[in-house]
Design an enzyme around this catalytic site. Structure first.
Site, PDB file in Angstrom:
ATOM      1  N   ARG A  94       0.841  -1.196   0.000  1.00 50.59           N
ATOM      2  CA  ARG A  94       0.000   0.000   0.000  1.00 50.59           C
ATOM      3  C   ARG A  94       0.872   1.241   0.000  1.00 50.59           C
ATOM      4  NH1 ARG A  94       1.072   2.074   4.818  1.00 50.59           N
ATOM      5  NH2 ARG A  94       1.182   0.752   6.673  1.00 50.59           N
ATOM      6  N   ILE A  98       4.538   3.700   8.102  1.00 54.24           N
ATOM      7  CA  ILE A  98       4.283   2.612   9.052  1.00 54.24           C
ATOM      8  C   ILE A  98       3.062   2.922   9.912  1.00 54.24           C
ATOM      9  CG2 ILE A  98       5.728   3.489  10.949  1.00 54.24           C
ATOM     10  CD1 ILE A  98       6.712   0.519  11.256  1.00 54.24           C
ATOM     11  N   TYR A 100       0.166   0.817  12.971  1.00 51.56           N
ATOM     12  CA  TYR A 100      -0.105  -0.305  13.870  1.00 51.56           C
ATOM     13  C   TYR A 100      -1.549  -0.758  13.710  1.00 51.56           C
ATOM     14  CZ  TYR A 100      -1.768  -2.445  18.206  1.00 51.56           C
ATOM     15  OH  TYR A 100      -2.383  -3.273  19.114  1.00 51.56           O
ATOM     16  N   HIS A 101      -1.776  -2.065  13.741  1.00 43.25           N
ATOM     17  CA  HIS A 101      -3.113  -2.632  13.816  1.00 43.25           C
ATOM     18  C   HIS A 101      -3.181  -3.527  15.043  1.00 43.25           C
ATOM     19  CE1 HIS A 101      -3.900  -1.081   9.899  1.00 43.25           C
ATOM     20  NE2 HIS A 101      -3.102  -1.929   9.272  1.00 43.25           N
ATOM     21  N   ALA A 167      -6.016   6.224  10.343  1.00 40.15           N
ATOM     22  CA  ALA A 167      -4.970   6.262   9.320  1.00 40.15           C
ATOM     23  C   ALA A 167      -5.486   5.639   8.030  1.00 40.15           C
ATOM     24  CB  ALA A 167      -3.736   5.509   9.804  1.00 40.15           C
ATOM     25  N   GLY A 169      -4.244   4.113   4.054  1.00 44.16           N
ATOM     26  CA  GLY A 169      -3.191   3.654   3.145  1.00 44.16           C
ATOM     27  C   GLY A 169      -3.818   2.723   2.129  1.00 44.16           C
ATOM     28  N   GLY A 180      -6.832   0.100   2.918  1.00 43.41           N
ATOM     29  CA  GLY A 180      -7.898   1.023   3.290  1.00 43.41           C
ATOM     30  C   GLY A 180      -7.584   1.880   4.490  1.00 43.41           C
ATOM     31  N   PHE A 181      -8.306   1.648   5.603  1.00 49.10           N
ATOM     32  CA  PHE A 181      -8.193   2.548   6.757  1.00 49.10           C
ATOM     33  C   PHE A 181      -8.163   1.752   8.057  1.00 49.10           C
ATOM     34  CE2 PHE A 181     -12.734   2.034   5.921  1.00 49.10           C
ATOM     35  CZ  PHE A 181     -13.243   1.732   7.182  1.00 49.10           C
ATOM     36  N   CYS A 198       3.021   6.679  10.800  1.00 46.75           N
ATOM     37  CA  CYS A 198       2.891   7.281   9.462  1.00 46.75           C
ATOM     38  C   CYS A 198       4.076   8.178   9.119  1.00 46.75           C
ATOM     39  CB  CYS A 198       1.578   8.060   9.336  1.00 46.75           C
ATOM     40  SG  CYS A 198       0.125   7.038   9.649  1.00 46.75           S
TER      41      CYS A 198
END
Length: 240
Positions: A94, A98, A100-101, A167, A169, A180-181, A198
């Site tokens: 994407r 960078i 985080y999830h 965020a 991407g 996506g987001f 980011c």
């Protein structure tokens, strides 16, 4: 432009799912849609078929992902540090840097053929942001955009206090989108301390829980967000 426009969009809730598994899943849908578009271009107009659209919601176990234009130095953990945090790390295809999830986050992966809607990637990004802005407004929280930065921010009028709550991407090919987001709802914000989110080192990150001072119902937030997306994109939303 598609010969047969299709605004039907299938909503898929994958729940908590391993990042690689979700990446493979959306990649499969993305590649099949792109292949169908290529076949349509070769076919007679009367033989062309409409392309599908999908809206995927999920969350992931702790993971850091780095976009193709990102700097790996923005990950502040080595392999041992990642293991200590029980987090994984992926370089992905994407845009963006960078992020985080993790659990308590709504991650959205729209796999859309924008030829069914509009062919403007900037409009696409702005509508994703707008859906989150409207969802936050449902909870009495004012948010918006900052010039030159993607995503959704709170306290945008005060640069020293501005903080990101969502965020973005994305990747697109032949007007088909993926990635996506990531909207922080009940997210453990401590995990953002291990990266330069980011690639922005002078802005904080926040969550809906932090801003409200209490835990919102994640399912209700997800439903509000889904409905705002459907209205903004004029989806004919199909749910199993």
């Amino acid at each position: 432009m598609n010969a047969v426009l299709n605004k039907q969009t299938k909503f898929i809730d994958l729940g908590l799912i391993d990042y690689q598994q979700a990446w493979d899943y959306q990649t499969d849908l993305f590649e099949k849609t792109v292949a169908l578009k290529i076949d349509n271009r070769k076919a007679d107009v009367t033989e062309q078929v409409s392309t599908p659209n999908y809206l995927i919601f999920c969350s992931h176990p702790h993971v850091y992902t780095l976009g193709k234009s990102g700097d790996q130095a923005h990950l502040l953990l080595d392999e041992k540090g990642l293991a200590d945090k029980q987090a994984s790390f992926y370089k992905i295809n994407r845009g963006g840097d960078i992020t985080y999830h993790g659990p308590g986050q709504i991650v959205g992966y729209p796999i859309l053929d924008l030829d069914n809607f509009f062919t403007d990637i900037h409009q696409y990004l702005r509508l994703l942001e707008e859906a989150v802005i409207l969802t936050l407004a449902d909870y009495g929280i004012t948010s918006g955009r900052i010039d030159g930065l993607t995503g959704v921010w709170i306290d945008i009028e005060n640069p020293d206090k501005a903080r990101k709550i969502c965020a973005l991407g994305v990747k697109s090919s032949r007007w088909v989108t993926m990635h996506g987001f990531a909207f922080n709802v009940l997210t453990d914000l401590n995990y953002f301390q291990n990266i330069v989110p980011c690639g922005i080192d002078d802005k904080a990150v926040t969550s809906l829980e932090f801003e409200l001072g209490k835990k919102p119902d994640l399912d209700k937030v997800q439903n509000k967000l889904k409905q705002h997306l459907a209205k903004l994109f004029e989806f004919d939303l199909i749910e199993d």
